[in-house]
Design a protein around this motif. Structure first.
Motif, PDB file in Angstrom:
ATOM      1  N   ASP A  77       1.093 -11.040   2.804  1.00 44.44           N
ATOM      2  CA  ASP A  77       1.780  -9.978   3.525  1.00 44.44           C
ATOM      3  C   ASP A  77       1.262  -8.650   2.998  1.00 44.44           C
ATOM      4  O   ASP A  77       0.882  -8.543   1.830  1.00 44.44           O
ATOM      5  N   VAL A  78       1.219  -7.638   3.856  1.00 43.09           N
ATOM      6  CA  VAL A  78       0.800  -6.302   3.440  1.00 43.09           C
ATOM      7  C   VAL A  78       1.797  -5.296   4.008  1.00 43.09           C
ATOM      8  O   VAL A  78       1.960  -5.198   5.222  1.00 43.09           O
ATOM      9  N   LYS A  79       2.440  -4.552   3.119  1.00 39.39           N
ATOM     10  CA  LYS A  79       3.391  -3.521   3.536  1.00 39.39           C
ATOM     11  C   LYS A  79       2.775  -2.146   3.307  1.00 39.39           C
ATOM     12  O   LYS A  79       2.057  -1.926   2.332  1.00 39.39           O
ATOM     13  N   ILE A  80       3.061  -1.226   4.221  1.00 33.07           N
ATOM     14  CA  ILE A  80       2.625   0.157   4.087  1.00 33.07           C
ATOM     15  C   ILE A  80       3.851   1.026   3.840  1.00 33.07           C
ATOM     16  O   ILE A  80       4.827   0.955   4.600  1.00 33.07           O
ATOM     17  N   GLU A  81       3.811   1.838   2.793  1.00 39.79           N
ATOM     18  CA  GLU A  81       4.919   2.730   2.487  1.00 39.79           C
ATOM     19  C   GLU A  81       4.378   4.148   2.287  1.00 39.79           C
ATOM     20  O   GLU A  81       3.425   4.351   1.544  1.00 39.79           O
ATOM     21  N   VAL A  82       5.019   5.106   2.964  1.00 44.37           N
ATOM     22  CA  VAL A  82       4.594   6.510   2.903  1.00 44.37           C
ATOM     23  C   VAL A  82       5.814   7.380   2.595  1.00 44.37           C
ATOM     24  O   VAL A  82       6.292   8.117   3.454  1.00 44.37           O
ATOM     25  N   PRO A  83       6.322   7.319   1.373  1.00 41.39           N
ATOM     26  CA  PRO A  83       7.488   8.139   1.021  1.00 41.39           C
ATOM     27  C   PRO A  83       7.116   9.603   0.820  1.00 41.39           C
ATOM     28  O   PRO A  83       5.955   9.939   0.590  1.00 41.39           O
ATOM     29  N   LEU A 110       0.855  -1.180   0.000  1.00 39.90           N
ATOM     30  CA  LEU A 110       0.000   0.000   0.000  1.00 39.90           C
ATOM     31  C   LEU A 110       0.893   1.232   0.000  1.00 39.90           C
ATOM     32  O   LEU A 110       1.743   1.393   0.885  1.00 39.90           O
ATOM     33  N   LEU A 111       0.701   2.107  -0.986  1.00 44.97           N
ATOM     34  CA  LEU A 111       1.569   3.268  -1.154  1.00 44.97           C
ATOM     35  C   LEU A 111       0.777   4.567  -1.133  1.00 44.97           C
ATOM     36  O   LEU A 111      -0.220   4.707  -1.845  1.00 44.97           O
ATOM     37  N   HIS A 112       1.234   5.497  -0.291  1.00 49.77           N
ATOM     38  CA  HIS A 112       0.720   6.875  -0.350  1.00 49.77           C
ATOM     39  C   HIS A 112       1.923   7.805  -0.419  1.00 49.77           C
ATOM     40  O   HIS A 112       2.803   7.765   0.442  1.00 49.77           O
ATOM     41  N   VAL A 113       1.964   8.625  -1.461  1.00 51.95           N
ATOM     42  CA  VAL A 113       3.082   9.551  -1.643  1.00 51.95           C
ATOM     43  C   VAL A 113       2.722  10.914  -1.069  1.00 51.95           C
ATOM     44  O   VAL A 113       1.718  11.507  -1.458  1.00 51.95           O
ATOM     45  N   GLN A 114       3.562  11.389  -0.149  1.00 45.87           N
ATOM     46  CA  GLN A 114       3.416  12.760   0.336  1.00 45.87           C
ATOM     47  C   GLN A 114       4.103  13.685  -0.661  1.00 45.87           C
ATOM     48  O   GLN A 114       5.328  13.683  -0.761  1.00 45.87           O
TER      49      GLN A 114
END
Length: 311
Positions: free
Chosen positions: A247-253, A205-209
């Protein structure tokens, strides 16, 4: 349960999906230019069958040549080739229909999709014929702008030995889901839920700031904002884990959405990008500007765009 309540125009679709009455990929339209690269598109049905695909509408668009003899020769050759691709799909246990559609590719394909009420459109974004135009932002991008249907954009090409250089038989083996927390992202998430329910695949799961939005403010509170966003995304992770995701990874770059998405794509960790095509923040830019051009044109992996639903 989704983090944000869906608007009324989405709720019926979401509820029927949860009951299993609605198959998100039961009937798809596959756009073909009949070239060798288009054979790669046929591979996608293996995975789509696992998430409910039963019926394929195989469509080829052509212009009239204004020469009766030439038109007859072209039509005969293309009909033979179209039937060959149809047989390939039928041998995979699918119901397959074909259609030769005359006209300008993008609006013609959009009209055919609406007329047949397909659940999704599959189109190539590189190759010969209409796909060459698509690589330059024509057909695939125009269909993306025009259609109200989900669209799976796949870069198809051959290597120097004129052989297939890619395989899309495991389309959803490692999805990268991009979210901006909009209503459209919530709708796109229901597609991810369906995929995970059937395939139990790992997900990122990706959300870009976006650093272009008040960078100074973000830098001052980056840690707090990261924590808040992760808290916002945790229910999505929990939902996918409850559906059986490996598996579920969270990434907030923090940075440029275009650059970071393409960086993720180039990492070879993911099999498909799944996202809403309209929303707020960088997903709105994706539909309208440079991010769209870059991701669709440069992505070596398929991109599944879920459009906002019309009232």
């Amino acid at each position: 349960m989704l983090l944000h309540p869906l608007p009324l125009k989405y709720q019926n679709i979401y509820k029927t999906t949860k009951r299993g009455a609605l198959c998100m990929f039961k009937k798809v339209m596959l756009c073909t230019d009949l070239s060798p690269p288009s054979e790669l598109l046929l591979q996608t049905v293996e995975t789509l069958k696992q998430v409910g695909l039963e019926e394929v509408l195989l469509v080829h668009t052509i212009y009239t040549a204004h020469n009766p003899v030439l038109e007859a020769e072209l039509l005969e050759r293309r009909t033979i080739r179209l039937q060959s691709q149809r047989e390939t799909l039928m041998n995979k246990g699918l119901v397959v229909h074909t259609e030769m559609a005359y006209g300008i590719p993008a609006p013609t394909l959009t009209d055919v999709a609406e007329r047949h009420e397909v659940d999704a459109i599959i189109v190539g974004s590189h190759g010969k014929g209409i796909f060459k135009k698509a690589a330059l932002g024509s057909v695939s991008t125009e269909v993306l702008h025009m259609t109200s249907r989900p669209i799976l954009l796949i870069r198809v090409e051959l290597n120097k030995e004129d052989r297939q250089s890619q395989s899309f038989e495991e389309l959803f083996s490692a999805p990268l889901f991009c979210t901006d927390f909009s209503d459209t992202s919530n709708v796109a998430f229901t597609y991810l839920e369906k995929v995970v329910t059937e395939l139990k695949c790992p997900v990122t799961l990706l959300h870009v700031q976006d650093r272009s939005i008040s960078e100074t403010y973000y830098l001052q509170r980056l840690e707090d904002i990261n924590r808040a966003i992760i808290d916002e995304m945790t229910p999505l992770k929990d939902k996918l884990m409850s559906l059986g995701a490996q598996d579920v990874k969270i990434e907030v770059p923090f940075g440029s959405p275009k650059e970071l998405i393409l960086e993720k794509v180039r990492s070879s960790k993911y099999s498909v990008v799944l996202m809403g095509s309209q929303g707020k923040g960088f997903i709105e830019e994706l539909l309208l500007g440079s991010v769209s051009y870059s991701v669709v044109r440069k992505s070596l992996i398929p991109v599944l765009m879920i459009p906002s639903l019309k009232s």
